[in-house]
Design an enzyme around this catalytic site. Structure first.
Site, mmCIF file in Angstrom:
data_model
loop_
_atom_site.group_PDB
_atom_site.id
_atom_site.type_symbol
_atom_site.label_atom_id
_atom_site.label_comp_id
_atom_site.label_asym_id
_atom_site.label_seq_id
_atom_site.Cartn_x
_atom_site.Cartn_y
_atom_site.Cartn_z
ATOM 1 N N HIS A 10 -61.350 41.085 31.056
ATOM 2 C CA HIS A 10 -60.189 40.194 30.963
ATOM 3 C C HIS A 10 -59.731 39.921 32.393
ATOM 4 O O HIS A 10 -59.123 40.778 33.009
ATOM 5 C CB HIS A 10 -59.095 40.867 30.147
ATOM 6 C CG HIS A 10 -57.800 40.129 30.236
ATOM 7 N ND1 HIS A 10 -57.577 38.987 29.530
ATOM 8 C CD2 HIS A 10 -56.681 40.341 30.955
ATOM 9 C CE1 HIS A 10 -56.368 38.541 29.808
ATOM 10 N NE2 HIS A 10 -55.802 39.339 30.679
ATOM 11 N N ASP A 45 -57.417 38.061 34.885
ATOM 12 C CA ASP A 45 -56.222 37.235 34.992
ATOM 13 C C ASP A 45 -56.472 36.150 36.027
ATOM 14 O O ASP A 45 -56.804 36.441 37.177
ATOM 15 C CB ASP A 45 -55.024 38.104 35.366
ATOM 16 C CG ASP A 45 -54.627 38.997 34.199
ATOM 17 O OD1 ASP A 45 -54.490 38.462 33.092
ATOM 18 O OD2 ASP A 45 -54.479 40.217 34.388
ATOM 19 N N ASP A 67 -54.264 39.089 25.820
ATOM 20 C CA ASP A 67 -53.172 39.586 26.668
ATOM 21 C C ASP A 67 -51.951 38.670 26.698
ATOM 22 O O ASP A 67 -51.071 38.854 27.526
ATOM 23 C CB ASP A 67 -53.723 39.777 28.097
ATOM 24 C CG ASP A 67 -52.772 40.563 28.986
ATOM 25 O OD1 ASP A 67 -52.026 41.394 28.456
ATOM 26 O OD2 ASP A 67 -52.774 40.339 30.212
ATOM 27 N N HIS A 125 -51.285 33.085 31.567
ATOM 28 C CA HIS A 125 -50.226 33.966 31.069
ATOM 29 C C HIS A 125 -49.584 34.886 32.120
ATOM 30 O O HIS A 125 -48.796 35.766 31.739
ATOM 31 C CB HIS A 125 -50.707 34.765 29.856
ATOM 32 C CG HIS A 125 -51.831 35.735 30.142
ATOM 33 N ND1 HIS A 125 -53.132 35.490 29.777
ATOM 34 C CD2 HIS A 125 -51.846 36.937 30.743
ATOM 35 C CE1 HIS A 125 -53.889 36.492 30.145
ATOM 36 N NE2 HIS A 125 -53.136 37.402 30.737
HETATM 37 ZN ZN LIG Z 1 -53.843 39.260 31.425
#
Ligand SMILES: [Zn+2]
Length: 1013
Positions: A262, A264, A374, A578
């Site tokens: 994951h 970001d 997330d 996010h």
């Molecule tokens: Zn994240």
């Protein structure tokens, strides 16, 4: 038998730590190291490879914050190592924990081919297996000295989050640069013992299996000669073979593991660093896929694929190959893993359009899951958007982070505001960074709430957040848990394989209706106000640009700016990631975001101006036209068209009151502003109804201390409400009266800040506009604007994508109480039968609604408070400092339709253009205000067809006729990707050159309109 369990367990830990793990690399020789530090931002690979090196030794410091150093290692494989496996071990000064949150590197061969990424859990580079002896080693590492922002001093303010303030102190010391012999048998023994030790710790102490494993571990430890681990590892392994071969019980929980990182797209690092993070992780994952035949990897966020394609084409070629083999699986079908609370209806739709289209164009792949592990909560509008994008599943684990209430299901149907149901899975492993620890696997099995009716769950496996991905150790552990007594079974499976099985085994899953509210990170609806404003402004400008460019194209033949709009949309979508739109990134990210939004606004304004001028004609004509891009007519200008300006009827006046303050009137509303600038009364003239609750005053600014226990930019904790300061002291109160508006200006100061508010009634408008300008210099405070209303209601409506949802005004249950800060798009509406009030906002998202019963008359005061500003100090120590402008409005006597209309109006100001045309007829018109046009644009396939997206905005059934101002040949219902789609449930029929629509509550329909001739 005597109980020696803890003795054996302790022995296992010590022998593993002190003797067996160190024996994985039994011999090593140092490499020679040279370094060149780029003077500023990262340089192209060729430049980094060519730059001259200076010698550097292990133990030397390197790496200013956010710097890039090119490190070269050279050496020769000793002849004595012939026949053995040799690896380079490169330790840039890693802390063993937190891969992705510190320095990282990407290894290149001398010809510039990327080899793999380096992080604390992945420091090895395979040199030869088996070695011949005498091989020359020459590798280059593009090393990024990204500073540690979070882990050492969680949530303490730091200046390291922006290269402009981070200083130049070296952050790391080179720790090890070696060539080493890799002993695979010892490495396998480590995995055996880790899997069994971790399994043992989860098994019941009174069960036989735990003791079977314990005795086998003891025999293995007995078989090891601690002075010759490498010579005796094979014997130790054979003692473990029996317990590792014992199969899982038939009722074992079944875990579909999928390799994942994951990443970001920006967070505690800037966007440009994510480009490199993705390259590092992806290089590792394509290599791991080649080494491990059972392993599968999934990556979401089309933007990240696009970055590798542009910046690291060699890595992208490996990705393309692995995708074609079906082993590197694009997931999610969104441009980025966006926030879902705040993006507008159209933006949320375009996340899927651009994500899915990228995967289709690049790989010919269409996936059917929304992949948002997330994201900080999920709106009730999202299920319909997922379905209209041609998808049917949702995966997230974030709701497991909720502070108060435990979600009752892991697999269920999630029903949105329009009734669309999406098959949804929350991985019970409760993380998107599973590392195949026995504790994680056991937790997933125990935690799974749908036991007895379902057996499958999914585990995203690999280092995430800052990247890293799956390691060879995780793959090895998963292999041992494929079919292991006492454990859940683990298989590498694609998300679609998991969802297909999960759906098949669970034909009647439970249903959850409405938003998936995250009981955490509630302050992300307010932090970094300028990023949020930039997003909202961009969404509004994109609506205008598409509408007017499409109109100009059909009317005047002007070129439609396909590429430009595509690029701008993708930029806006990226910034809805996010941690960007929620305001939880470092200062650098938000500083850049503001600059990017400003550039986009200039570009979009120019597109809009150009299209409107083309429609208005020659300025020499001297006629002023008002363009209305809102979906409802206003000031006699049709929706989506232009007409000469007509000023609102009715005179406005401001009357000074003898007791101080002013009375503002426009024939529709009488507004009393007290001497201290607060709104004491707002009466709707027609009904005589008062909006403001007796004994209270509206537009009251309130200041709270706001220092959450953790996650400063993300969280506001409930106790913030215990202390409040009402900002009632006034510096100046002045009035201004013009024929078409009545205005009062209020200036206040508090703490180190000042605020000026302008309250305006306009002719012909039943609405009190409130413009707020705050020069904000507070620390750890929360600023709210309160509107105590005389309305008795158990629930209120807040706008979300393609409709609105209801939340309680009370706190009956822990679920209700936990929603003490929630999201709205453009309006909040509350009513009693027959009479209501709307509060609309141009750019704020956070709000709270509370109720009180008055002692004086027994009536109910329902207070709506918009959240304006916060001042957290982590991760950006100067969050929100400086000048801000907000626009809100109070709309008394509003039905839900009025709330929708005023919500659009506040963000879409009229534009006046001088030209020769008498008017511009809208391309399309609808005869029912409940049917709202959310987009008018040309089709992305460049066929020239017009795409019109319409939704029912009132929450009821609505019929209407869509007419065009040009001859219509046909209208085809489409999905969001503008493909013909039979999933539309409402009625769409072409009759006499118009489209008859009958939509269900909140239903959206996308129409492709083709012109005749
Ligand atoms: Zn994240």
């Amino acid at each position: 038998m005597h109980d020696d369990r803890t003795l054996v367990e302790s022995r296992l830990k010590r022998v593993l730590d002190e003797r067996i793990r160190p024996a994985v690399y039994p011999e090593s020789v140092p490499l020679e190291v040279g370094i060149w530090t780029a003077p500023g931002e990262p340089v192209p690979v060729a430049e980094g490879l060519a730059a001259p090196r200076t010698p550097i030794a292990v133990g030397d410091a390197w790496g200013a914050p956010w710097g890039t150093s090119w490190i070269t290692v050279t050496g020769t494989v000793p002849q004595a190592w012939a026949g053995r496996t040799v690896e380079a071990l490169i330790d840039l000064g890693f802390d063993a924990n937190m891969p992705g949150f510190q320095c990282e590197g990407l290894v290149y061969r001398p010809d510039g081919t990327p080899v793999k990424g380096l992080n604390p859990q992945n420091q090895w580079v395979r040199i030869a297996a088996p070695a011949a002896g005498g091989e020359q080693v020459l590798l280059h590492v593009e090393a990024a000295s990204n500073p540690v922002i979070l882990d050492y001093h969680p949530f303490l303010p730091t200046e390291l989050g922006d290269k402009d303030t981070a200083g130049d102190q070296p952050q790391y010391k080179l720790t090890g640069m070696d060539l080493a012999v890799f002993d695979e048998t010892v490495w396998q023994l480590v995995i055996d013992l880790e899997v069994l030790g971790e399994l043992m710790a989860e098994l019941p102490v009174d069960g036989a299996r735990r003791w079977d494993v314990l005795r086998a571990v003891e025999r293995a430890l007995d078989a090891i000669d601690l002075q010759d681990v490498n010579g005796t590892a094979a014997a130790a392994r054979s003692e473990l073979a029996g317990v590792l071969a014992a199969p899982a019980v038939p009722s074992a929980h079944r875990i579909s593991a999928i390799g994942h990182a994951h990443i970001d797209s920006a967070w505690l690092w800037p966007l440009r660093e994510t480009v490199r993070k993705v390259a590092r992780t992806t290089a590792n994952m394509t290599a791991l896929l080649e080494d491990e035949p059972d392993f599968l990897y999934t990556m979401s966020q089309a933007q990240q694929f696009a970055w590798i394609k542009e910046h690291r084409p060699e890595v992208y070629a490996r990705v393309q190959k692995a995708v074609a083999q079906g082993r590197f699986v694009p997931a999610g079908g969104m441009w980025v893993e966006s926030d879902t609370n705040m993006p507008s209806s159209e933006a949320m739709a375009r996340q899927f359009v651009h994500g899915k289209r990228f995967f289709l164009d690049e790989f010919g792949v269409e996936n059917h899951e929304a992949w948002l592990p997330d994201t900080f909560g999920f709106t009730g509008g999202l299920p319909q958007i997922i379905r209209n994008a041609g998808s049917k599943w949702l995966l997230t684990q974030k709701i497991s982070w909720s502070q108060i209430n435990k979600f009752p299901h892991h697999t269920f149907l999630w029903e949105g505001i329009d009734g669309t149901r999406i098959f949804t899975h929350f991985p019970p492993v409760d993380t998107y960074n599973c590392s195949m620890k026995g504790s994680e696997i056991a937790h997933a099995a125990r935690n799974f709430k749908d036991k007895g009716v379902a057996r499958h769950s999914l585990a995203p496996t690999g280092w995430g957040d800052g990247g890293g991905g799956t390691t060879r150790e995780m793959v090895a552990k998963a292999g041992r848990m494929k079919d292991l007594e006492g454990s859940a079974t683990v298989r590498w499976e694609k998300p679609a394989e998991f969802f297909t099985k999960a759906e098949a085994e669970y034909p009647n899953p439970p249903v959850w209706v409405g938003e998936l509210y995250l009981e955490l990170h509630r302050a992300t609806l307010t932090s970094q106000a300028k990023t949020k404003q930039g997003n909202r402004r961009s969404e509004n400008l994109l609506r205008e640009a598409e509408l007017w460019c499409a109109t100009a194209s059909l009317r005047t033949g002007a070129a439609y700016p396909y590429e430009q709009l595509d690029r701008i949309w993708k930029t806006v979508l990226l910034h809805q990631f996010h941690d960007i739109l929620p305001g939880s990134s470092i200062a650098w990210v938000h500083r850049e975001a503001e600059a990017t939004y400003a550039a986009l606004a200039a570009e979009l304004d120019s597109l809009i101006d150009g299209a409107q001028q083309a429609l208005a004609g020659d300025t020499a004509g001297g006629r002023e036209l008002v363009f209305n891009s809102a979906p409802h007519p206003r000031s006699a200008v049709p929706a989506g068209g232009a007409a000469p300006a007509v000023f609102g009827a009715g005179a406005c006046e401001v009357v000074e009151r003898p007791e101080g303050g002013f009375l503002l009137r426009n024939g529709l509303l009488d507004v009393v502003v007290d001497a201290d600038g607060l709104v004491a009364s707002v009466v709707e003239v027609a009904s005589g109804r008062e909006s403001v609750a007796p004994g209270t005053r509206a537009n009251l600014l309130q200041l709270h201390p706001d220092f959450p226990n953790m996650w400063d930019a993300w969280d506001v904790d409930q106790f913030y409400r215990n202390t409040v300061t009402d900002l009632t002291a006034v510096d100046a109160l002045t009035a201004l009266s013009a024929p078409d508006q009545a205005t009062v200006r209020v200036a206040r100061s508090f703490g180190s800040s000042t605020v000026v508010q302008t309250l305006t009634l306009r002719a012909g408008e039943q609405r009190l506009d409130i413009d707020t300008e705050v020069d904000w210099h507070e620390t750890e405070k929360f600023l709210k604007a309160a509107f105590p209303l005389d309305v008795h209601t158990e629930r209120y409506a807040a706008e979300t994508q393609f409709g609105h949802l209801y939340r309680p005004t009370h706190t009956n249950t822990s679920w209700d109480a936990a929603k003490f800060e929630a999201c709205n798009h453009r309006f909040v509406h509350l009513d009693e039968p027959g009479w209501g009030v709307a509060l609309v906002t141009a750019s704020t998202y956070g709000h709270d609604v509370t109720r009180a019963v008055r002692d004086t008359d027994g009536g109910t005061t329902t207070t709506v408070r918009f959240s304006l500003l916060r001042a957290p100090r982590f991760p950006d120590p100067k969050t929100d400092q400086g000048l801000h402008r907000f626009r809100h409005a109070l709309v008394p006597g509003a039905a839900i339709g009025d709330a929708v209309r005023e919500g659009y109006r506040i963000g879409l100001p009229e534009r006046r253009v001088t030209g020769s045309a008498e008017q511009v007829a809208p391309l399309v018109q609808l005869d029912n205000d409940a049917l709202v046009v959310s987009a008018v644009k040309l089709a992305d396939d460049r066929s020239g067809d017009l795409i019109v997206r319409v939704y029912e905005a009132g929450g009821g059934r609505a019929r209407g006729l869509l007419t065009t101002s040009y001859p219509l040949a046909g209208a085809v219902p489409c999905d969001l990707l503008e493909r013909p789609w039979d999933g539309t449930r409402g009625e769409v029929a072409v009759e006499d050159g118009a489209v008859r629509l009958a939509l269900r509550p909140f239903e959206l329909v996308t129409l492709r309109l083709s012109a005749a001739g």
